[in-house]
Design a protein around this motif. Structure first.
Motif, PDB file in Angstrom:
ATOM      1  N   LYS A 421      32.909  50.282  40.514  1.00  0.00           N
ATOM      2  CA  LYS A 421      34.245  50.101  39.937  1.00  0.00           C
ATOM      3  C   LYS A 421      35.162  49.431  40.936  1.00  0.00           C
ATOM      4  O   LYS A 421      35.945  48.540  40.582  1.00  0.00           O
ATOM      5  CB  LYS A 421      34.806  51.474  39.544  1.00  0.00           C
ATOM      6  N   LYS A 422      35.066  49.834  42.194  1.00  0.00           N
ATOM      7  CA  LYS A 422      35.901  49.215  43.238  1.00  0.00           C
ATOM      8  C   LYS A 422      35.594  47.729  43.353  1.00  0.00           C
ATOM      9  O   LYS A 422      36.502  46.894  43.446  1.00  0.00           O
ATOM     10  CB  LYS A 422      35.640  49.908  44.582  1.00  0.00           C
ATOM     11  N   ALA A 423      34.309  47.376  43.353  1.00  0.00           N
ATOM     12  CA  ALA A 423      33.923  45.960  43.443  1.00  0.00           C
ATOM     13  C   ALA A 423      34.393  45.199  42.217  1.00  0.00           C
ATOM     14  O   ALA A 423      34.829  44.051  42.317  1.00  0.00           O
ATOM     15  CB  ALA A 423      32.409  45.835  43.602  1.00  0.00           C
ATOM     16  N   ASP A 424      34.319  45.846  41.032  1.00  0.00           N
ATOM     17  CA  ASP A 424      34.822  45.192  39.810  1.00  0.00           C
ATOM     18  C   ASP A 424      36.309  44.886  39.930  1.00  0.00           C
ATOM     19  O   ASP A 424      36.777  43.819  39.526  1.00  0.00           O
ATOM     20  CB  ASP A 424      34.593  46.100  38.586  1.00  0.00           C
ATOM     21  N   GLU A 425      37.075  45.842  40.481  1.00  0.00           N
ATOM     22  CA  GLU A 425      38.518  45.628  40.639  1.00  0.00           C
ATOM     23  C   GLU A 425      38.784  44.473  41.593  1.00  0.00           C
ATOM     24  O   GLU A 425      39.673  43.650  41.357  1.00  0.00           O
ATOM     25  CB  GLU A 425      39.179  46.911  41.157  1.00  0.00           C
ATOM     26  N   GLN A 426      38.009  44.414  42.681  1.00  0.00           N
ATOM     27  CA  GLN A 426      38.203  43.316  43.638  1.00  0.00           C
ATOM     28  C   GLN A 426      37.816  41.976  43.001  1.00  0.00           C
ATOM     29  O   GLN A 426      38.487  40.958  43.204  1.00  0.00           O
ATOM     30  CB  GLN A 426      37.383  43.576  44.891  1.00  0.00           C
ATOM     31  N   ALA A 427      36.727  41.995  42.220  1.00  0.00           N
ATOM     32  CA  ALA A 427      36.318  40.756  41.539  1.00  0.00           C
ATOM     33  C   ALA A 427      37.403  40.315  40.575  1.00  0.00           C
ATOM     34  O   ALA A 427      37.698  39.123  40.467  1.00  0.00           O
ATOM     35  CB  ALA A 427      35.001  40.976  40.793  1.00  0.00           C
ATOM     36  N   ALA A 428      38.035  41.268  39.885  1.00  0.00           N
ATOM     37  CA  ALA A 428      39.100  40.924  38.924  1.00  0.00           C
ATOM     38  C   ALA A 428      40.291  40.304  39.643  1.00  0.00           C
ATOM     39  O   ALA A 428      40.896  39.352  39.168  1.00  0.00           O
ATOM     40  CB  ALA A 428      39.523  42.180  38.155  1.00  0.00           C
ATOM     41  N   GLN A 429      40.627  40.875  40.822  1.00  0.00           N
ATOM     42  CA  GLN A 429      41.751  40.308  41.583  1.00  0.00           C
ATOM     43  C   GLN A 429      41.471  38.873  42.013  1.00  0.00           C
ATOM     44  O   GLN A 429      42.316  37.982  41.861  1.00  0.00           O
ATOM     45  CB  GLN A 429      42.013  41.179  42.829  1.00  0.00           C
ATOM     46  N   TRP A 430      40.249  38.655  42.518  1.00  0.00           N
ATOM     47  CA  TRP A 430      39.889  37.277  42.943  1.00  0.00           C
ATOM     48  C   TRP A 430      39.796  36.347  41.743  1.00  0.00           C
ATOM     49  O   TRP A 430      40.092  35.150  41.845  1.00  0.00           O
ATOM     50  CB  TRP A 430      38.582  37.307  43.721  1.00  0.00           C
TER      51      TRP A 430
END
Length: 444
Positions: A421-430
């Motif tokens: 989930k954390k990686a998904d959030e970072q991917a969404a930000q980028w």
């Protein structure tokens, strides 16, 4: 010593009693813990007051004296100590609620819960001490898990922050070593500095090392840029001297009646003027005005001499108007290459037609220039949309999106949903930044 919280009541120290028993824990940490029952409705379930007024609390290991009640009836005494127990119970529930909601500070909660646990064995209260102790242990375990999670999140954020600052330092070093786009590179270094200041969570030692790299790169770029402009100042001083020589010759030719040779020489002088480069900014415009004034004086005299010939140029003006009508239909938005080809043909035919009356030159040339500007503007717009720097920036954002999406997939495959989930959030930000970069390219 029990405190006196009832008006008119008096409490005295309890008689000497054996060492207090440890508070029993009825539940294992990690297992669901039932709610702690309030003591006030039935305090006699958990304690008693003997004939001498000594107050006892009952636990798994027997009774423990907690004080002496002499301010009222035994029932009032038990109720007094039961209320104290319920105060502790409420405090524990509040800690638990704040932890569960995320509003509480895990470190503060852990300290408070630990203090409550350590004092529970000697607490002057009447109630279900075993249940309260189990509840406190649950709060402690929850706080410890929250602290561990927060530490892990901080470490992950630190890794991301370090990686970003490393990337910025790498970029700054590349700019310092290679870039000759002085304004764009200087602007980019300022942008990097602004972003650098927003990146938090890097440990002091690493941050200092990365900052030294970035600072050294920026200083290196500034030195190289300074050297470039120092050399440019020398070149501009030489250009000023050369332009003053050209002005002197141009002014000496202003009164010439040799129209053809003098006009040709002025054309050569213009080429030499451009080749001389730019003089210092505070004098270049004034030098140009003097040079242009000398030319204008000559060509004004020549124009006056040729005024009688303007009549025969009216046919040329008509041809150029026809050519302009054709040129003004050129649509660079439909096909830029075709438009450029059509414009070149128009320009060739324009030159072949020849001169027009003097008073028509400006408006005809202005119309042709408008067509040229339109084609040139379309060409420049196309170049801006394919700007390699902007394309590279968008590609960098795309790479970061793919990197975090890959991390999320790996974490999910490993069963680590929180990290996924954390990686998904970072991917969404980028991805948001990627979308903004691609939109900026589309809008150019």
């Amino acid at each position: 010593m029990a405190e006196n919280t009832t008006e008119g009541a008096h409490e005295t120290p309890a008689p000497e009693a054996p060492a207090p028993h440890p508070v029993p824990h009825a539940h294992t940490v990690g297992q669901p813990v039932p709610p702690v029952p309030p003591a006030e409705p039935h305090p006699d379930r958990w304690g008693r007051v003997d004939e001498e007024g000594t107050v006892y609390v009952r636990g798994a290991d027997g009774e423990r004296a907690i004080g002496v009640w002499q301010a009222g009836t035994p029932e009032e005494g038990l109720l007094h100590f039961a209320r104290r127990f319920d105060d502790l119970r409420t405090e524990v529930e509040l800690l638990e609620t704040r932890l569960a909601s995320g509003a509480g500070d895990p470190k503060h909660a852990l300290a408070s819960a630990t203090q409550l646990r350590d004092g529970l064995a000697d607490a002057a209260v009447v109630g279900d001490l075993a249940a309260l102790g189990a509840r406190i242990e649950q709060v402690i375990a929850h706080a410890e898990r929250s602290l561990a999670d927060a530490k892990q999140e901080r470490e992950q954020a630190r890794e991301v922050a370090v990686a970003r600052k490393q990337a910025l330092a790498d970029e700054a070093e590349k700019i310092a070593a290679d870039s000759t786009q002085w304004k764009a590179a200087g602007d980019r270094l300022r942008t990097i500095l602004d972003e650098w200041k927003t990146i938090k969570g890097v440990d002091r030692k690493t941050d200092d090392e990365l900052w030294r790299r970035f600072s050294k790169a920026r200083e290196g770029f500034n030195r190289r840029r300074g050297s470039h402009f120092a050399e440019l100042d020398k070149q501009r001083a030489a250009a000023k001297s050369r332009k003053e020589e050209l002005i002197a010759e141009a002014e000496s030719l202003a009164d010439s009646d040799s129209w053809g040779p003098t006009a040709a020489r002025y054309k050569e002088l213009m080429g030499e003027w451009k080749a001389a480069g730019r003089a210092p900014k505070d004098s270049d415009d004034a030098l140009w005005q003097r040079f242009r004034a000398a030319q204008d004086a000559f060509f004004a005299r020549r124009s006056a001499a040729f005024s009688e010939r303007d009549a025969e140029f009216s046919g040329n003006a008509a041809k150029k108007e026809e050519l302009l009508a054709e040129a003004e239909k050129i649509d660079p938005g439909a096909n830029l290459e075709a438009a450029k080809s059509q414009l070149r043909k128009v320009q060739e035919r324009w030159d072949e037609i020849g001169k027009v009356p003097r008073e028509r030159i400006r408006d005809l040339d202005a119309r042709l220039k408008a067509v040229q500007d339109r084609v040139r503007g379309a060409e420049e717009s196309k170049w801006r949309r394919t700007d390699p720097e902007a394309q590279a920036r968008a590609a960098q954002f795309r790479e970061r999106v793919e990197q975090f999406e890959s991390q999320a997939a790996k974490a999910r495959a490993a069963g680590d949903e929180r990290r996924a989930k954390k990686a998904d959030e970072q991917a969404a930000q980028w991805r948001e930044w990627l979308d903004a970069a691609e939109q900026a390219l589309a809008d150019r």
